[in-house]
Design an enzyme around this catalytic site. Structure first.
Site, PDB file in Angstrom:
ATOM      1  N   GLY A  29       0.836  -1.206   0.000  1.00 51.63           N
ATOM      2  CA  GLY A  29       0.000   0.000   0.000  1.00 51.63           C
ATOM      3  C   GLY A  29       0.865   1.248   0.000  1.00 51.63           C
ATOM      4  N   THR A  31       1.276   3.643   2.275  1.00 52.04           N
ATOM      5  CA  THR A  31       2.032   3.913   3.499  1.00 52.04           C
ATOM      6  C   THR A  31       3.214   2.946   3.587  1.00 52.04           C
ATOM      7  OG1 THR A  31      -0.151   4.375   4.449  1.00 52.04           O
ATOM      8  CG2 THR A  31       1.726   4.486   5.941  1.00 52.04           C
ATOM      9  N   GLY A  82       0.406  -1.022   6.627  1.00 50.78           N
ATOM     10  CA  GLY A  82      -0.678  -0.063   6.814  1.00 50.78           C
ATOM     11  C   GLY A  82      -1.975  -0.767   7.151  1.00 50.78           C
ATOM     12  N   ALA A  83      -3.057  -0.003   7.140  1.00 51.46           N
ATOM     13  CA  ALA A  83      -4.389  -0.568   7.411  1.00 51.46           C
ATOM     14  C   ALA A  83      -5.421   0.345   6.765  1.00 51.46           C
ATOM     15  CB  ALA A  83      -4.632  -0.650   8.912  1.00 51.46           C
ATOM     16  N   LYS A  94      -8.051  -4.748   6.750  1.00 56.60           N
ATOM     17  CA  LYS A  94      -7.021  -4.604   5.744  1.00 56.60           C
ATOM     18  C   LYS A  94      -7.503  -5.273   4.457  1.00 56.60           C
ATOM     19  CE  LYS A  94      -2.833  -5.591   7.098  1.00 56.60           C
ATOM     20  NZ  LYS A  94      -2.319  -4.497   6.251  1.00 56.60           N
ATOM     21  N   GLY A  95      -6.789  -4.996   3.378  1.00 61.47           N
ATOM     22  CA  GLY A  95      -7.136  -5.666   2.128  1.00 61.47           C
ATOM     23  C   GLY A  95      -7.722  -4.765   1.063  1.00 61.47           C
ATOM     24  N   GLY A  97      -6.070  -2.934  -0.601  1.00 60.75           N
ATOM     25  CA  GLY A  97      -5.092  -3.072  -1.684  1.00 60.75           C
ATOM     26  C   GLY A  97      -5.006  -4.494  -2.223  1.00 60.75           C
ATOM     27  N   GLU A 103      -0.483 -10.676   3.440  1.00 62.78           N
ATOM     28  CA  GLU A 103      -0.215  -9.825   4.614  1.00 62.78           C
ATOM     29  C   GLU A 103      -0.465 -10.613   5.895  1.00 62.78           C
ATOM     30  OE1 GLU A 103      -1.385  -5.519   2.573  1.00 62.78           O
ATOM     31  OE2 GLU A 103      -2.810  -6.456   3.912  1.00 62.78           O
ATOM     32  N   LYS A 121      -7.381   6.754   9.772  1.00 63.47           N
ATOM     33  CA  LYS A 121      -7.693   5.318   9.800  1.00 63.47           C
ATOM     34  C   LYS A 121      -8.203   4.853  11.170  1.00 63.47           C
ATOM     35  CE  LYS A 121      -5.982   4.772   5.579  1.00 63.47           C
ATOM     36  NZ  LYS A 121      -4.809   4.016   5.230  1.00 63.47           N
TER      37      LYS A 121
HETATM   38  C1  ABF Z   1      -2.342  -2.459   3.051  1.00 68.53           C
HETATM   39  O1  ABF Z   1      -2.541  -1.309   2.310  1.00 68.53           O
HETATM   40  C2  ABF Z   1      -3.647  -2.997   3.161  1.00 68.53           C
HETATM   41  O2  ABF Z   1      -3.959  -4.028   3.975  1.00 68.53           O
HETATM   42  C3  ABF Z   1      -4.555  -1.854   3.253  1.00 68.53           C
HETATM   43  O3  ABF Z   1      -5.614  -2.272   2.484  1.00 68.53           O
HETATM   44  C4  ABF Z   1      -3.815  -0.799   2.548  1.00 68.53           C
HETATM   45  C5  ABF Z   1      -3.686   0.538   3.173  1.00 68.53           C
HETATM   46  O4  ABF Z   1      -3.257   1.343   2.135  1.00 68.53           O
HETATM   47  P1  ABF Z   1      -2.689   2.757   2.254  1.00 68.53           P
HETATM   48  O5  ABF Z   1      -1.476   2.689   3.085  1.00 68.53           O
HETATM   49  O6  ABF Z   1      -2.414   3.097   0.831  1.00 68.53           O
HETATM   50  O7  ABF Z   1      -3.775   3.591   2.847  1.00 68.53           O
HETATM   51  O8  ABF Z   1      -1.737  -2.190   4.234  1.00 68.53           O
END
Ligand code: ABF
Length: 224
Positions: A29, A31, A82-83, A94-95, A97, A103, A121
């Site tokens: 993702g 982050t 990330g989440a 999560k998920g 992405g 993960e 978040k």
């Molecule tokens: C991953 O990236 C995923 O589990 C979660 O869906 C997503 C968070 O994306 P971002 O950091 O782009 O907000 O951690």
């Protein structure tokens, strides 16, 4: 501060959790991408990384960081990811992405899960973000009926701009479940795991985050 600056700040802060000489678990993702870029600056201090997606593996390799197959790594000191949503207790959705299964696997062998996220978040109750559920394609309709019976509104994730199902790194599909208010994340995680044809669901409660670094305009806030 922009949302990207908040993500960058938590990615930088997560470097403090990296254990010298070890193999690090790395999420997926935007982050997590900022974290990979920070990790690249100290790559001489680590042995390498295990990636939670093909995209992450490519970014790590692009920075010259050795990428290990999890089958050759008995234990990981820290997993950073990330989440889409997180509670103060460390339960997550999560998920978004689509990398939820890998993960969850990498997180399961990590001694510590460090979640990095911008402050938006953090939620009191999970479920405003649609819950991703990865399914084997032949089970799609059957699983969707079961998810609807749980009170959600299941929708097959499509490839952007098409009417074709989105296909994950594991050659499976994603059902996003809307309209859930998840009072007991652990119970729902286990319940959805019991549906035949489900590979993984995006609730991370059985193995939640040990530490959450939240990016806020006032600085990085640590929830542990
Ligand atoms: C991953 O990236 C995923 O589990 C979660 O869906 C997503 C968070 O994306 P971002 O950091 O782009 O907000 O951690």
């Amino acid at each position: 501060m922009t949302q990207d600056e908040l993500k960058q700040a938590v990615a930088r802060a997560a470097i403090d959790y990296v254990v010298d000489g070890e193999i690090i678990g790395v999420g997926t993702g935007s982050t997590a991408n900022f974290f990979i870029d920070e990790l690249a600056k100290i790559k001489h201090r680590i042995k390498g990384a295990v990636a939670s997606s093909e995209a992450t593996a490519a970014r790590l390799a692009g920075h010259g960081i050795a990428v290990y197959d999890l089958n050759h790594v008995p234990e990981i000191s820290v997993y950073v990811d990330g989440a889409d949503e997180i509670t103060a207790a460390g339960a997550m959705i999560k998920g978004g992405g689509a990398a939820l299964t890998r993960e969850k696997i990498v997180a399961s062998v990590a001694r510590q899960f460090v979640c990095i996220a911008d402050g938006s978040k953090l939620v009191e109750v999970l479920g405003k973000f649609p819950l991703p559920v990865e399914v084997l394609p032949m089970a799609r309709a059957a699983v969707m009926r079961r998810l609807a019976a749980l009170g959600g509104e299941p929708r097959l994730r499509l490839q952007a701009g098409t009417d074709q199902a989105f296909i994950t790194d594991n050659c499976c599909e994603i059902i996003d479940v809307l309209g859930l208010s998840i009072a007991d994340p652990l119970a729902l995680e286990l319940q959805i795991n019991q549906i035949v044809g489900v590979l993984t669901n995006g609730l991370f409660a059985a193995r939640g985050a040990n530490v959450c670094l939240l990016g806020t305009p006032e600085g990085v806030r640590k929830l542990a």
